[in-house]
Design a protein around this motif. Structure first.
Motif: not given
Length: 540
Positions: A213, A215, A226, A281, A283, A290, A292, A393-394, A397
């Protein structure tokens, strides 16, 4: 002396901030500048306060915040415990300390996080202890750098709703000069986020962890929490976009610090391509939303909030049990969740826009396990129920990572899962049209015009029913919104934004899917564009 000048002079006499005093002195002879600052005031509503930094009652500043804190204190039981968090925007720490001083002076027991924290950390903490009577989060979420805000949570960890907001607003109106408000000093501080991290990292939503991922915290405060959550949950560390990793109140790499805005994800997508990542991902700056993005045949594609909402709903329902489970979404989000709930034989509820309403949906016998709104807001849970009574949002995720890892194990992607849902439930395609204005009276005029003469057809589709949501309907409280149901399953909802000078239109087209899902998606895209064009003409 003009009335505005007199108000400004009175403000100067009580303002504890040398910066806003200097700003105000510089414009004392500018009637337009005074009118912008004193011709109106920030309204305290269900979203608390939010506005541009500066002097005067129509700006966010120390006087405005201290008045808000005094009004809140008047509505709380004496001796109650209040937890206060803040983000990394300009003025946030100062506003948090001012709030604590006012609450302490009123006989309450404030506590302040020592460092900036994500909004879901504050919301989770507020609901966890029986003696906490309220929480305050100083943040403007994804607003421009010049803004700040002030959100109030009640003891259940959810944002306030009527009539509490009106009661606090009335109490604020009754506050006198802030230099006469009693102030306390010396309150406890919190130095870690372990309480939230222990809870979110223990979400039981799948077992695979093989996922790469990229981020971005969008210059906000989400990164450290996160990364710690992913580590505790056993995921590989996400690759952080270096240019956007540190909190920065200027948000220098984005025109607008909102992952929904065009270009906001460009740096993350470029890094994901370079590192051959599976997923992107993002935030927003206070980490309650969140976003994506996934690799597609023609490049990277950001998923809509409705797409992520549908995927997460089924993921949560696959990993939970019980017919008392409740899933919730809003009147402007996709109707897909209703179909998913029916297929899984769980309870479904629809609420007004905003998580303050999502978290109030259902009844005492319901166990909320998932809620979402199309604006990238999700609250995920497991058999214990939702973790946070607000956008998280965490947590979202982590759930997306688990969902994507499970799909990868099976040789599939999130796009494959979206196709499977479309074949099962029909293709639910959604889009938006936002009309930004400089004069809010234009929004009021447009809503009044539509109420007086609703269109009989849009983009060639007859309007089968029209709901004025200002009148109570379907068990919902009244709100300033209009809903049009069109022949063929399409739907349009129009409402003024609660946080920005925008008129927002939410569009949905529902189509059956045959053998060719690509053709169905193309047909839906054409239908949505036709609706957008028709609405733009209608609202012009």
């Amino acid at each position: 002396m003009s009335d505005l000048r007199a108000q400004a002079e009175e403000w100067l006499a009580q303002d504890p901030d040398p910066e806003t005093r200097a700003e105000l002195r510089a414009v004392l002879d500018d009637d337009q500048a005074l009118a912008e600052r004193f011709g109106a005031r920030l309204e305290f509503g269900t979203a608390g306060l939010r506005g541009e930094l500066g002097a005067g009652p129509n700006r966010m500043n120390r006087v405005t915040v201290m008045r808000a804190a005094a009004g809140l204190a008047a509505r709380l039981p004496p001796g109650g415990r209040v937890i206060i968090g803040f983000d990394a925007r300009y003025g946030s720490r100062r506003f948090a300390d001012d709030t604590a001083a006012v609450l302490s002076g009123a006989g309450l027991r404030p506590e302040v996080f020592a460092d900036p924290v994500p909004t879901p950390v504050l919301a989770h903490f507020t609901r966890t202890f029986d003696d906490i009577v309220a929480g305050v989060m100083v943040t403007a979420s994804h607003n421009p750098p010049r803004d700040n805000g002030y959100k109030v949570y009640w003891a259940d960890g959810a944002q306030i709703v009527p009539p509490t907001d009106a009661e606090i607003s009335a109490a604020i109106d009754a506050v006198g000069r802030v230099d006469e408000v009693p102030l306390g000093e010396g309150w406890p501080v919190h130095t870690d986020t372990d309480l939230y991290l222990d809870a979110v990292s223990s979400l039981r939503l799948g077992g695979d962890r093989d996922i790469s991922i990229v981020y971005t915290p969008m210059h906000g405060v989400g990164r450290d929490v996160l990364l710690a959550a992913f580590d505790r949950a056993g995921f590989p560390a996400p690759i952080v976009v270096p240019e956007q990793g540190d909190p920065d109140p200027d948000f220098p790499t984005v025109a607008f610090p909102n992952p929904e805005e065009p270009g906001a994800l460009d740096l993350a997508l470029g890094l994901a391509e370079a590192r051959n990542a599976d997923l992107v991902i993002a935030n927003d700056p206070d980490a309650d939303r969140c976003a994506v993005a996934v690799r597609a045949p023609s490049g990277w594609r950001a998923l809509t909030g409705d797409e992520v909402g549908g995927l997460l709903a089924e993921h949560v329902l696959r990993h939970t049990t019980g017919d008392d489970r409740l899933v919730v979404t809003t009147i402007v989000s996709s109707s897909l969740l209703r179909s998913i709930a029916a297929a899984h034989r769980v309870r479904f509820a629809e609420s007004l826009t905003g998580f303050k309403w999502i978290m109030k949906a259902g009844g005492a016998a319901d166990r909320p396990v998932f809620g979402y709104e199309e604006a990238l807001g999700y609250s995920v849970g497991d058999d214990r129920g939702v973790l946070v009574n607000d956008k998280d949002g965490i947590g979202a995720a982590l759930a997306v990572a688990a969902l994507a890892a499970d799909a990868k194990r099976d040789g599939r992607t999130l796009l494959d899962l979206l196709d499977a849902q479309a074949r099962k439930y029909g293709l639910h395609a959604t889009s938006q049209l936002s009309i930004r204005v400089d004069d809010l009276s234009l929004i009021k005029a447009a809503m009044a015009r539509l109420r007086a003469a609703p269109p009989r057809e849009l983009a060639g589709h007859p309007v089968e029913s029209f709901d004025d949501l200002a009148r109570p309907a379907d068990g919902l409280p009244p709100t300033d919104g209009l809903r049009f149901r069109l022949a063929g399953g399409s739907r349009v909802v129009i409402r003024p934004s609660g946080t920005e000078p925008k008129l927002k239109c939410y569009l949905e087209v529902v189509l059956p899917v045959g053998d060719d899902i690509t053709a169905a998606r193309a047909e839906a895209a054409t239908a949505l564009e036709a609706l957008r064009t028709a609405l733009a003409t209608t609202l012009a």
